[in-house]
Design an enzyme around this catalytic site. Structure first.
Site, PDB file in Angstrom:
ATOM      1  N   CYS A 174       0.766  -1.037  -0.198  1.00 16.08           N
ATOM      2  CA  CYS A 174      -0.141  -0.067   0.026  1.00 16.08           C
ATOM      3  C   CYS A 174       0.784   1.183   0.067  1.00 16.08           C
ATOM      4  O   CYS A 174       0.518   2.139  -0.642  1.00 16.08           O
ATOM      5  CB  CYS A 174      -0.990  -0.111   1.246  1.00 16.08           C
ATOM      6  SG  CYS A 174      -0.716  -0.945   2.663  1.00 16.08           S
ATOM      7  N   ARG A 176       6.947 -11.314   5.245  1.00 21.56           N
ATOM      8  CA  ARG A 176       6.757 -10.907   6.686  1.00 21.56           C
ATOM      9  C   ARG A 176       7.197 -12.014   7.496  1.00 21.56           C
ATOM     10  O   ARG A 176       7.132 -13.331   7.133  1.00 21.56           O
ATOM     11  CB  ARG A 176       5.211 -11.175   6.721  1.00 21.56           C
ATOM     12  CG  ARG A 176       4.585  -9.852   6.087  1.00 21.56           C
ATOM     13  CD  ARG A 176       2.980  -9.745   6.324  1.00 21.56           C
ATOM     14  NE  ARG A 176       2.527  -8.996   5.523  1.00 21.56           N
ATOM     15  CZ  ARG A 176       1.129  -9.101   5.221  1.00 21.56           C
ATOM     16  NH1 ARG A 176       0.371  -9.584   5.903  1.00 21.56           N
ATOM     17  NH2 ARG A 176       0.420  -8.106   4.350  1.00 21.56           N
ATOM     18  N   GLN A 201       0.451 -11.024  -2.644  1.00 20.96           N
ATOM     19  CA  GLN A 201      -0.895 -10.527  -2.386  1.00 20.96           C
ATOM     20  C   GLN A 201      -1.394 -10.177  -3.685  1.00 20.96           C
ATOM     21  O   GLN A 201      -0.976  -9.543  -4.568  1.00 20.96           O
ATOM     22  CB  GLN A 201      -0.842  -9.412  -1.468  1.00 20.96           C
ATOM     23  CG  GLN A 201      -0.359  -9.692   0.031  1.00 20.96           C
ATOM     24  CD  GLN A 201      -0.693  -8.229   0.789  1.00 20.96           C
ATOM     25  OE1 GLN A 201      -0.151  -7.507   0.506  1.00 20.96           O
ATOM     26  NE2 GLN A 201      -1.356  -8.473   1.858  1.00 20.96           N
ATOM     27  N   ASP A 229      -3.660  -7.984  -4.457  1.00 27.17           N
ATOM     28  CA  ASP A 229      -3.638  -6.544  -3.822  1.00 27.17           C
ATOM     29  C   ASP A 229      -4.301  -5.540  -4.609  1.00 27.17           C
ATOM     30  O   ASP A 229      -4.219  -5.425  -5.981  1.00 27.17           O
ATOM     31  CB  ASP A 229      -2.342  -5.788  -3.393  1.00 27.17           C
ATOM     32  CG  ASP A 229      -2.526  -5.328  -2.107  1.00 27.17           C
ATOM     33  OD1 ASP A 229      -3.678  -5.295  -1.639  1.00 27.17           O
ATOM     34  OD2 ASP A 229      -1.438  -4.875  -1.531  1.00 27.17           O
ATOM     35  N   HIS A 249      -5.940  -1.254  -4.672  1.00 25.67           N
ATOM     36  CA  HIS A 249      -6.477  -0.004  -3.648  1.00 25.67           C
ATOM     37  C   HIS A 249      -7.272   0.853  -4.549  1.00 25.67           C
ATOM     38  O   HIS A 249      -6.951   1.090  -5.858  1.00 25.67           O
ATOM     39  CB  HIS A 249      -5.232   0.723  -3.404  1.00 25.67           C
ATOM     40  CG  HIS A 249      -4.342  -0.017  -2.099  1.00 25.67           C
ATOM     41  ND1 HIS A 249      -3.106  -0.899  -2.893  1.00 25.67           N
ATOM     42  CD2 HIS A 249      -4.197  -0.215  -1.020  1.00 25.67           C
ATOM     43  CE1 HIS A 249      -2.486  -1.444  -1.662  1.00 25.67           C
ATOM     44  NE2 HIS A 249      -3.453  -1.026  -0.550  1.00 25.67           N
TER      45      HIS A 249
END
Length: 578
Positions: free
Chosen positions: A275, A304, A322, A324, A326
């Site tokens: 992000c 992670r 991910q 992902d 946004h």
């Protein structure tokens, strides 16, 4: 009145004490840790003088059956802290637990025959209330004390317990099916992926067949995103310290981040999330309300740090991709964006065979950033959308992250298990931290809404869930090999190869098995590999320009080559299994 689940939990907790008593009878100097009831059973952790062997479980079970027959009472007693410390003086893990309790905490113990445990309870009245035919010790595992890999490794014994033998048999059959579908096992057997400790725990190596499925999933993902008005972005794998300080990750998430790398006299961190980079793309220029919404998607690999004891195949790893996206929009666009993203999420999950889907709405916690009215507007938007889509949903009051409310979509798989996959998360934090703005219709610089969204969660975890849901027998469109041509004798190899060439020209993933094994051995091998279609060719098929079709489900038919191609293509388009 107790519910059925409460009665089962009490019975399983009692069975954990019975097991611990049996273990202490075998190993009088054993150090005991904790032994709770868990879903479908119980466990207890021990420090023992030797490593347990599978055959030890039967010995412990027999001791437990004897303890049940002797019908010992479970007797609760309130005890002073000093007395508790003396009573458990030879049990260091119990001493640590006692010392960690608040000074004013009431301490209780339970006695069962000669066995005493520090315990809040509750328990059944006596061991005679337990069913000696309704339990089984299922496995032995290692477990770090308090989940800390810097603490001692204990031995954990798992068991399952039920009210009667019939329920136990049903559960054991379910466990057997789970074992057959375990994605780690199928990953090896189907040659899909591997994880190598010598390279690094929790880091996945995709083999050609697994990579083929991944490419199919990602290609479908990209195609559907473009159809739904998204654009793709690509961002770096590392970023300077400033980025993670500004985003707040170094303050709130540093324990899950890998240590910094030092280059050019600066500290860089491998990204745990995508992000902040998407925010940097946004802040690269000025934006008007006419430009919004932006829908930016990325298959971004992140890293992670997860404790080694929590790693589990593809379901809990350290490096993953991910899926992902946004969404950056104006307040007036929020409702429409939420509606579209939930519908998109449902479409994607259903495309991969998940039909039973529930939503979980997590709302504003006590400590939160962002104005209450923005939270309430976002929560209302999420709630109204799931209701419009006629989704079952539950509300987790106060369960949202500090930076925004969210919706989690959970699916039920072929074995009835629940998996949390899609997440739609508002963020009132990053737009403020990075001073994101757009110019509204009045010419005023205004803060946009930002929505994080993942459809699968991660490609790796989604793949693991798919393996277990399908038991490795993927729908035809996802199968790495869709068709295998098997000649009954080597002199029909050219005909088999000709059909493979024709099918590949029709975008069917076909191979020919031209090895020296017997026909039945080849069929068994490809059934084990869960290939959807085996096309067997011999003299009759060669003369008639046909194939003998055998599905992995055992169905048989004879079709012309054109009929076989048409039938397979229909199965691919319909995303069917066979």
């Amino acid at each position: 009145m107790d519910t059925g689940e409460e009665k089962l939990a009490r019975m399983r907790h009692s069975m954990a004490h019975v097991m611990a008593s049996g273990v202490l009878a075998m190993f009088p100097d054993a150090k005991i840790a904790i032994g709770p009831a868990i879903e479908n059973g119980f466990y207890y952790d021990f420090e023992l003088p030797r490593k347990l062997k599978p055959e030890d479980l039967k010995v412990i079970e027999n001791r437990m059956i004897k303890l049940i027959a002797e019908d010992y009472s479970f007797e609760r007693e309130i005890i002073m802290r000093a007395d508790a410390l003396r009573l458990f003086g030879s049990q260091p893990y119990k001493i640590e637990l006692i010392n960690d309790l608040p000074e004013n905490e009431e301490l209780s113990i339970y006695r069962m025959g000669s066995f005493i445990d520090l315990c809040r309870g509750p328990h059944v009245q006596s061991t005679g209330k337990l069913c000696p035919q309704g339990f089984k010790l299922t496995s032995i595992a290692g477990a770090y004390w308090r989940g800390d890999e810097k603490r001692p490794m204990l031995q954990r014994i798992y068991g399952t317990a039920w009210h009667d033998s019939k329920a136990l048999r049903t559960h054991l059959a379910h466990l057997e099916e789970l074992e057959k579908r375990d994605h780690r096992r199928l990953g090896r057997e189907l040659d899909l992926f591997s994880i190598h400790e010598q390279v690094g725990a929790g880091l996945v190596h995709w083999h050609p067949k697994g990579a083929r499925i991944r490419v199919l999933v990602e290609d479908f993902w990209r195609t559907e995103h473009y159809k739904n008005g998204y654009e793709m972005v690509f961002t770096p794998h590392v970023g300077k310290r400033w980025l993670w300080e500004t985003s707040g990750h170094l303050d709130f998430y540093s324990e899950s981040m890998y240590p910094s790398l030092h280059m050019d006299k600066s500290a860089y961190y491998i990204k745990p999330m995508n992000c902040p980079f998407h925010v940097m793309i946004y802040n690269n220029g000025k934006h008007s309300y006419r430009d919004l919404p932006y829908r930016w998607a990325e298959l971004g690999t992140v890293y992670r740090y997860e404790r080694s004891g929590t790693l589990h195949g593809l379901l809990r790893i350290r490096g993953f991709t991910q899926d992902d996206a946004h969404l950056i929009c104006t307040p007036s666009q929020m409702q429409g964006e939420i509606r579209d993203v939930i519908r998109f999420s449902l479409y994607m999950l259903r495309s991969f065979g998940f039909q039973e889907i529930e939503a979980y709405l997590s709302t504003m916690p006590e400590k939160a950033v962002g104005a209450r009215e923005r939270w309430e507007a976002a929560q209302d938007s999420l709630r109204e959308t799931v209701e419009l889509e006629k989704l079952k949903y539950k509300v987790d009051e106060g369960g949202g992250a500090f930076y925004g409310p969210k919706i989690d979509l959970k699916v039920r798989d072929a074995l009835g298990r629940i998996w949390q996959l899609s997440t739609i998360q508002f963020d009132f934090n990053l737009p403020d931290r990075f001073n994101m703005t757009f110019t509204d219709s009045d010419g005023i610089e205004t803060r946009p809404y930002m929505i994080h969204r993942a459809l699968f969660g991660s490609i790796e975890r989604f793949f693991g869930v798919m393996i277990e849901n399908y038991g490795g027998a993927f729908p035809v469109w996802l199968s790495p090999v869709q068709v295998v041509l098997i000649p009954v004798a080597l002199n029909f190899s050219d005909y088999a190869s000709e059909i493979v060439h024709e099918m590949r020209g029709q975008d069917i993933r076909a191979e020919a098995d031209l090895g020296n094994e017997r026909l039945n051995a080849k069929i068994r091998n490809h059934q084990t590999q869960k290939v959807p279609f085996m096309l067997i060719v011999g003299e009759r098929e060669c003369e008639n320009r046909s194939v003998s079709v055998r599905t992995r489900g055992g169905e048989k038919s004879t079709l012309s080559i054109d009929e076989a191609i048409e039938m397979i293509q229909k199965k691919i388009i319909a995303k069917e299994t066979v």
